[in-house]
Design an enzyme around this catalytic site. Structure first.
Site, PDB file in Angstrom:
ATOM      1  N   GLU A  67       0.808  -1.229   0.000  1.00  0.00           N
ATOM      2  CA  GLU A  67       0.000   0.000   0.000  1.00  0.00           C
ATOM      3  C   GLU A  67       0.840   1.277   0.000  1.00  0.00           C
ATOM      4  OE1 GLU A  67      -2.792  -0.526   3.234  1.00  0.00           O
ATOM      5  OE2 GLU A  67      -3.680  -2.292   2.281  1.00  0.00           O
ATOM      6  N   ASN A  80       2.095  -4.882  -3.249  1.00  0.00           N
ATOM      7  CA  ASN A  80       0.734  -5.344  -2.962  1.00  0.00           C
ATOM      8  C   ASN A  80      -0.106  -4.123  -2.606  1.00  0.00           C
ATOM      9  OD1 ASN A  80      -1.006  -7.698  -2.423  1.00  0.00           O
ATOM     10  ND2 ASN A  80      -0.945  -7.073  -0.265  1.00  0.00           N
ATOM     11  N   HIS A 111      -9.967  -6.381  -2.499  1.00  0.00           N
ATOM     12  CA  HIS A 111     -11.029  -6.049  -1.536  1.00  0.00           C
ATOM     13  C   HIS A 111     -12.102  -5.302  -2.330  1.00  0.00           C
ATOM     14  CE1 HIS A 111      -8.838  -7.582   1.829  1.00  0.00           C
ATOM     15  NE2 HIS A 111      -7.793  -6.816   1.574  1.00  0.00           N
ATOM     16  N   GLU A 146      -5.873 -10.912  -1.611  1.00  0.00           N
ATOM     17  CA  GLU A 146      -6.690 -10.754  -0.398  1.00  0.00           C
ATOM     18  C   GLU A 146      -8.168 -10.676  -0.757  1.00  0.00           C
ATOM     19  OE1 GLU A 146      -5.288  -7.467   2.022  1.00  0.00           O
ATOM     20  OE2 GLU A 146      -3.182  -7.942   1.627  1.00  0.00           O
ATOM     21  N   ASP A 190     -11.905 -10.511  -1.149  1.00  0.00           N
ATOM     22  CA  ASP A 190     -13.226 -10.598  -0.518  1.00  0.00           C
ATOM     23  C   ASP A 190     -14.133  -9.604  -1.228  1.00  0.00           C
ATOM     24  OD1 ASP A 190     -12.370  -8.170   0.722  1.00  0.00           O
ATOM     25  OD2 ASP A 190     -12.037  -9.153   2.660  1.00  0.00           O
TER      26      ASP A 190
HETATM   27  C1  XIL Z   1      -6.180  -6.746   8.008  1.00  0.00           C
HETATM   28  C2  XIL Z   1      -6.432  -7.924   8.906  1.00  0.00           C
HETATM   29  O1  XIL Z   1      -7.252  -8.855   8.271  1.00  0.00           O
HETATM   30  C3  XIL Z   1      -7.074  -7.468  10.178  1.00  0.00           C
HETATM   31  O2  XIL Z   1      -7.193  -8.555  11.078  1.00  0.00           O
HETATM   32  C4  XIL Z   1      -6.237  -6.375  10.810  1.00  0.00           C
HETATM   33  O3  XIL Z   1      -6.889  -5.889  11.957  1.00  0.00           O
HETATM   34  C5  XIL Z   1      -6.005  -5.270   9.832  1.00  0.00           C
HETATM   35  O4  XIL Z   1      -5.423  -5.771   8.671  1.00  0.00           O
HETATM   36  N1  XIL Z   1      -4.848  -4.971   3.417  1.00  0.00           N
HETATM   37  C6  XIL Z   1      -3.833  -5.750   3.896  1.00  0.00           C
HETATM   38  C7  XIL Z   1      -4.078  -6.648   5.034  1.00  0.00           C
HETATM   39  O5  XIL Z   1      -2.755  -5.797   3.289  1.00  0.00           O
HETATM   40  O6  XIL Z   1      -2.937  -6.845   5.805  1.00  0.00           O
HETATM   41  C8  XIL Z   1      -5.208  -6.163   5.900  1.00  0.00           C
HETATM   42  O7  XIL Z   1      -5.466  -7.153   6.876  1.00  0.00           O
HETATM   43  C9  XIL Z   1      -6.412  -5.863   5.049  1.00  0.00           C
HETATM   44  C10 XIL Z   1      -6.122  -4.808   4.030  1.00  0.00           C
END
Ligand code: XIL
Length: 673
Positions: free
Chosen positions: A175, A216, A252, A280, A282
């Site tokens: 990020e 990422n 996401h 990641e 979802d």
């Molecule tokens: C999230 C975790 O799932 C949570 O448990 C934590 O509180 C915060 O981070 N992008 C990322 C991940 O790269 O590491 C994040 O994970 C979600 C967004």
């Protein structure tokens, strides 16, 4: 339109999906052959459905999941966690605040536990994450530059070094851009300057030479300002020798709002030489969930999965937890949730089946190639028709002269033309003069024979073009034409994908003489290849004689004496406008027509494109099922060459990066038009 768009996407993946396997037993066997195979006990697997990971592995990809320590302690949850997925990402256990909460005091209990779980289940691991503006302890954030750099170096060498043998990927920098496409205003940037990104990659590479090192981020799944920024960054860093191997699209996403450019985005990073992963995934919705939202979510999961499956370099997909029971979404996006393919009770939702479908495809989902779909073509009435007698419209590209631009025709470019472009046909332009055929008849004949094979083995029709131009009377080259076509027809008589074009653009010759020429060449081909379609050049640069003051009536009143033949028309949209469109539309009522050459610019193949006029042409041709090949698939300097100069022979030929405006427009017409 030959294929609907969703089929087109699958066509692009044809070579990957072809060996696809649908029974559990075979899928497992295929998975066993891949390095990504998980090692859990599947001795009874052939009695079971293949897992998500097995379906993915059968196609050379992985399907993974993120997990935290409390999740692996939940026995019911852990069962699916350990069996359905082939890769594991620690959701939090490898972040800086977990692994080095105080300077120099490393804590690996949580990370080790996840690693042990994954290893016990034969799962590979993605390390997540080294440099991030979140979940990094305050002590790091407050260090002055030189000490912060030293802390980064120590952290990376210790953490990456520790898991050198266990981890296959590392999210090195997470990020680093904000949504506007500017570098994120983080303590990293403020303290260390933008080199912190490159430095982290170098440190990670030094600690583990084999792990794939990733950037990422979220909101870079489709093409937008932020993913553009990464696209620029990656090119710059790679040019500087920074060891970046991959880009992670976090995924996401929001139900009903999947960007429609995910596949294109994946492809453009792949074209830079990177691997791509969805890291990641979802797909959240406003709560409460209902059937309509769940159905949309299923479609969305399917689309994202398909986008990855369609690009060879997309190596795998990771869900950010697999069930709504452990999703991070509700705590961060109030009122939203239900983002994962299993519900809170660990029951699969419609999205689960949609992912399975997208991972497996099915035999029926793999569309036929143009040749498989239409078979041996024949003229019926005034149309080109399939073997089954249905009118078909083929769309594709013409090569430029082989003697000049043969280096644009290679495995990668023809794969791109068949897959990424979705071309039905390739016209192979064998110039006769201008350093062409006459300089090396045997060599060029062999080259054309090879290209016919290369094109048709990819499922595209091959149109062999005897490219006379100057002199314009093809009778001058009659003997050479007979020799050439005899050899080509002899070689490919059994190949249902070959068509012949006897004379590119006759000019300064009467119809009687031109017709006489065709009537001598046709029997030479027919003797060897009796059933193929032969396309005949028309007078005045294949304008039905119009450009020398005549019209199609000279052909209609005195057609060539042969069966299964068509007549060519060539045009350039910026030069040949409405009156020509009307003339061709009218002639198509009385003659079988094939447009074997046309461009979006002027008749020189150069100058401004007129896409509006081009669209009128393609609309008319679509309506009348007139097949076409566009000029041209090369990197010639002129505006009508699809690729920018210097693109050949290295490509990449997929995507739009190396296309001129005409190339981008015509690719789109062939893919979607
Ligand atoms: C999230 C975790 O799932 C949570 O448990 C934590 O509180 C915060 O981070 N992008 C990322 C991940 O790269 O590491 C994040 O994970 C979600 C967004």
């Amino acid at each position: 339109m030959t294929h609907p768009e969703h089929d087109r996407r699958r066509t692009m993946n044809r070579s990957v999906r072809r060996p696809l396997i649908l029974t559990a037993a075979v899928a497992l066997a295929a998975a066993t052959g891949t390095a990504a195979l998980t090692g859990w006990d599947r001795t009874t697997a052939d009695a079971q459905e293949p897992t998500l990971h097995e379906l993915a592995a059968a196609q050379g990809k992985y399907f993974g999941v993120a997990a935290d320590n409390n999740e692996i302690a939940d026995a019911a949850y852990a069962e699916t966690l350990g069996s359905e997925f082939g890769w594991m990402t620690p959701g939090n256990a490898m972040k800086w605040d977990a692994t080095e909460p105080q300077q120099g005091e490393f804590a690996f209990d949580r990370a080790d536990e996840i690693v042990a779980f994954a290893e016990a289940n034969g799962q590979k691991l993605r390390g997540h994450t080294l440099i991030w503006h979140n979940q990094t302890p305050t002590w790091v954030q407050e260090l002055p530059a030189d000490q912060m750099q030293a802390a980064v170096d120590e952290h990376i060498s210790t953490v990456v070094g520790r898991y050198e043998d266990q981890l296959d990927h590392w999210d090195v920098a997470n990020e680093v851009y904000d949504d506007s496409g500017a570098l994120r205003d983080s303590f990293w940037l403020r303290t260390l300057g933008e080199d912190y990104i490159a430095d982290a990659f170098h440190a990670a590479r030094a600690a583990d030479p084999d792990a794939k090192l990733y950037l990422n981020d979220y909101n870079i799944d489709g093409i937008n300002a932020k993913s553009d920024a990464y696209y620029e960054l990656v090119q710059r860093l790679l040019a500087e020798g920074v060891p970046i191997d991959g880009i992670g699209l976090q995924g996401h996403l929001i139900v009903g709002q999947i960007p429609d450019t995910v596949q294109e985005n994946i492809q453009r990073f792949a074209d830079l030489g990177l691997e791509v992963a969805i890291t990641e995934l979802d797909i959240r919705m406003e709560l409460p969930a209902d059937d309509a939202k769940l159905a949309q979510q299923a479609e969305d999961y399917g689309a994202v999965t398909e986008a990855c499956m369609a690009v060879t370099e997309c190596v795998g997909i990771t869900l950010w937890a697999y069930s709504d029971k452990y999703s991070w979404i509700p705590s961060v996006f109030p009122g939203q949730g239900a983002a994962l393919p299993w519900d809170e009770n660990l029951q699969p939702k419609p999205a689960y089946q949609a992912i399975r479908d997208a991972l497996s495809g099915s035999a029926e989902d793999v569309p036929a190639t143009a040749i498989e779909e239409h078979g041996r073509l024949a003229v019926c009435g005034n149309n080109l028709c399939s073997e089954a007698g249905e009118p078909v419209q083929l769309k594709g590209m013409s090569t430029h002269g082989l003697q000049w631009h043969g280096d644009c025709l290679n495995d990668a470019s023809l794969d791109a033309l068949a897959g990424d472009w979705g071309s039905d046909i390739v016209r192979i332009s064998m110039y006769v003069q201008e350093d062409g055929y006459e300089t090396d008849p045997e060599g060029f004949t062999a080259r054309v024979n090879g290209l016919v094979e290369d094109v048709t083995s990819r499922g595209m029709y091959a149109l062999v073009d005897w490219h006379i131009l100057t002199p314009g009377d093809p009778n001058v080259n009659l003997e050479a034409a007979k020799t050439f076509f005899a050899e080509i027809a002899e070689t490919h008589a059994d190949n249902p994908g070959v068509l012949y074009e006897t004379a590119n653009e006759p000019n300064g010759v009467s119809w009687a003489d031109l017709k006489g020429y065709h009537e001598q060449v046709i029997p030479v081909i027919r003797e060897r290849d009796p059933d193929s379609v032969i396309i005949l050049g028309t007078r005045a640069w294949s304008s039905f004689g119009i450009n020398e003051g005549s019209d199609a009536s000279e052909i209609i009143n005195d057609p060539v004496d042969a069966e299964n033949v068509m007549y060519t028309f060539h045009f350039y949209a910026a030069s040949h406008r409405e009156t020509y469109i009307d003339a061709v539309a009218a002639a198509s009522e009385q003659l079988p027509i094939f447009v074997t050459e046309w461009g979006t610019q002027t008749y020189t193949g150069d100058g401004e494109n007129d896409f509006a006029m081009s669209q009128q042409w393609t609309d008319m041709m679509a309506e009348r099922q007139i097949s076409w090949t566009n000029w041209n698939f090369s990197d010639d300097m002129r505006s009508g060459a699809a690729f920018t100069e210097g693109t050949c022979p290295d490509g990449p030929y997929t995507g739009t990066t190396n296309l001129k405006p005409a190339g981008e427009w015509i690719r789109d017409q062939i893919r979607n038009g």
